[in-house]
Design a protein around this motif. Structure first.
Motif, PDB file in Angstrom:
ATOM      1  N   GLU A   8       0.840  -1.026   0.014  1.00 46.03           N
ATOM      2  CA  GLU A   8       0.081   0.089   0.040  1.00 46.03           C
ATOM      3  C   GLU A   8       0.923   1.126   0.014  1.00 46.03           C
ATOM      4  O   GLU A   8       0.634   2.209  -0.578  1.00 46.03           O
ATOM      5  N   SER A   9       1.914   1.258   0.654  1.00 46.56           N
ATOM      6  CA  SER A   9       2.881   2.406   0.886  1.00 46.56           C
ATOM      7  C   SER A   9       3.637   2.671  -0.462  1.00 46.56           C
ATOM      8  O   SER A   9       3.679   3.819  -0.863  1.00 46.56           O
ATOM      9  N   MET A  41      -7.133   3.671  -2.626  1.00 45.64           N
ATOM     10  CA  MET A  41      -5.868   4.187  -2.274  1.00 45.64           C
ATOM     11  C   MET A  41      -5.636   5.552  -2.700  1.00 45.64           C
ATOM     12  O   MET A  41      -4.850   6.358  -1.980  1.00 45.64           O
ATOM     13  N   VAL A  42      -6.210   5.979  -3.974  1.00 47.06           N
ATOM     14  CA  VAL A  42      -6.161   7.376  -4.370  1.00 47.06           C
ATOM     15  C   VAL A  42      -6.717   8.296  -3.112  1.00 47.06           C
ATOM     16  O   VAL A  42      -6.361   9.315  -2.856  1.00 47.06           O
ATOM     17  N   ILE A 183      -4.462 -12.118  -4.893  1.00 49.73           N
ATOM     18  CA  ILE A 183      -5.124 -12.353  -3.636  1.00 49.73           C
ATOM     19  C   ILE A 183      -4.591 -11.318  -2.739  1.00 49.73           C
ATOM     20  O   ILE A 183      -5.321 -11.074  -1.786  1.00 49.73           O
ATOM     21  N   ASP A 184      -3.619 -10.422  -3.065  1.00 45.70           N
ATOM     22  CA  ASP A 184      -3.603  -9.199  -2.071  1.00 45.70           C
ATOM     23  C   ASP A 184      -4.614  -8.129  -2.129  1.00 45.70           C
ATOM     24  O   ASP A 184      -4.968  -7.650  -1.411  1.00 45.70           O
ATOM     25  N   ILE A 185      -5.242  -8.081  -3.597  1.00 46.44           N
ATOM     26  CA  ILE A 185      -6.241  -7.219  -3.805  1.00 46.44           C
ATOM     27  C   ILE A 185      -7.583  -7.661  -2.860  1.00 46.44           C
ATOM     28  O   ILE A 185      -8.108  -6.931  -2.146  1.00 46.44           O
ATOM     29  N   ARG A 191      -9.413  -6.080   4.446  1.00 43.17           N
ATOM     30  CA  ARG A 191      -8.930  -5.331   5.553  1.00 43.17           C
ATOM     31  C   ARG A 191      -9.825  -3.606   5.733  1.00 43.17           C
ATOM     32  O   ARG A 191      -9.973  -3.303   6.510  1.00 43.17           O
ATOM     33  N   GLU A 192      -9.724  -3.246   4.354  1.00 40.63           N
ATOM     34  CA  GLU A 192     -10.202  -1.955   4.282  1.00 40.63           C
ATOM     35  C   GLU A 192     -11.778  -1.782   4.207  1.00 40.63           C
ATOM     36  O   GLU A 192     -12.218  -0.751   3.910  1.00 40.63           O
ATOM     37  N   ASN A 193     -12.425  -2.905   3.944  1.00 37.83           N
ATOM     38  CA  ASN A 193     -13.924  -2.841   3.921  1.00 37.83           C
ATOM     39  C   ASN A 193     -14.316  -2.040   2.744  1.00 37.83           C
ATOM     40  O   ASN A 193     -15.202  -1.317   2.674  1.00 37.83           O
ATOM     41  N   ILE A 194     -13.570  -2.449   1.381  1.00 35.91           N
ATOM     42  CA  ILE A 194     -13.806  -1.673   0.214  1.00 35.91           C
ATOM     43  C   ILE A 194     -15.034  -2.263  -0.457  1.00 35.91           C
ATOM     44  O   ILE A 194     -15.114  -3.380  -0.652  1.00 35.91           O
TER      45      ILE A 194
END
Length: 264
Positions: A8-9, A41-42, A183-185, A191-194
């Motif tokens: 993410e960073s 992330m934007v 799987i990262d996505i 985690r972010e509840n997107i």
């Protein structure tokens, strides 16, 4: 730092670098899981705000659930949404296979949008692990005057050092999640509840791994009806992510031809 924090960073660093270096920037929004995560992330990178236009190239053949998703979150996130239309398939290269020819409409629609709006750069949510041709991409990818991509002539990128000072008139495609995996996505989305289009989850034993036009995208057999079940499935499945995309089953060079011509 945890793996998701690290990637993410890296993405947020790329987003801010692109915003700093490119005068007229926009982000492509396909409404799929990858571009949703990128758009999320934007908003994190710029403190809840998207400081440039959000572009959706609309073929007119998306699923109804996708259009409802677009209208809801364009409003909820206060996006400067620009919707671009696509020309008819009859105007596309007749030497392409049927599904690739249909997909080429998005390239033509995107080029028209770039010409009309004068975008110098576009943020695009593609990943290297998604498809072999995309594995050849760079994070900051220069394009020719007609948005063509020469995959044999790309700048080196080592240790997060990116070339951003290209000559006048160069169009840039910026790929901030190139280093992510499928799987990262999903783990990040959990985690972010997107918000996610519900078509990605199982209904009557089938779900979509990848979303595109209704007539050239098909579901795969799956019982994964929740995000946890999707993550678990991805740790064991041997089914390719784009196995439901008709164009990926056509001639071997069709996708590379599309990408070279400016396809996302």
């Amino acid at each position: 730092m945890e793996h998701l924090d690290i990637i993410e960073s890296q993405t947020i660093y790329i987003l801010r670098e692109a915003f700093n270096k490119i005068d007229k920037l926009a982000i492509l929004w396909s409404l799929g899981k990858d571009s949703n995560a990128l758009l999320w992330m934007v908003r994190k990178a710029f403190f809840g705000h998207v400081p440039f236009p959000v572009v959706h190239i609309d073929t007119g053949k998306k699923f109804p659930e996708m259009y409802k998703f677009r209208e809801r979150y364009a409003n909820d996130w206060q996006l400067d949404l620009k919707v671009g239309a696509c020309p008819p398939v009859e105007e596309m290269d007749p030497t392409l296979p049927p599904a690739a020819r249909s997909a080429a409409r998005k390239t033509a629609g995107l080029k028209a949008m770039i010409d009309r709006e004068g975008f110098a750069g576009l943020l695009v949510g593609i990943r290297r692990d998604e498809e072999g041709t995309r594995a050849k991409e760079r994070v900051f990818s220069p394009r020719g005057e007609q948005n063509t991509w020469n995959f044999r002539d790309q700048p080196p990128e080592f240790w997060d050092q990116f070339k951003t000072d290209f000559g006048p008139g160069t169009h840039l495609r910026v790929h901030p999640i190139l280093h992510w995996t499928e799987i990262d996505i999903w783990r990040y989305s959990k985690r972010e509840n997107i918000p996610i289009v519900d078509l990605y989850f199982s209904h009557n034993g089938r779900r979509y791994r990848s979303l595109g036009d209704q007539d050239i995208t098909f579901p795969v057999a799956s019982a994964a009806a929740t995000i946890d079940e999707v993550i678990d499935e991805l740790q064991h499945t041997k089914v390719a992510e784009r196995s439901g995309r008709a164009m990926d089953h056509e001639s071997e060079d069709a996708f590379e031809r599309l990408r070279a011509d400016g396809y996302m």
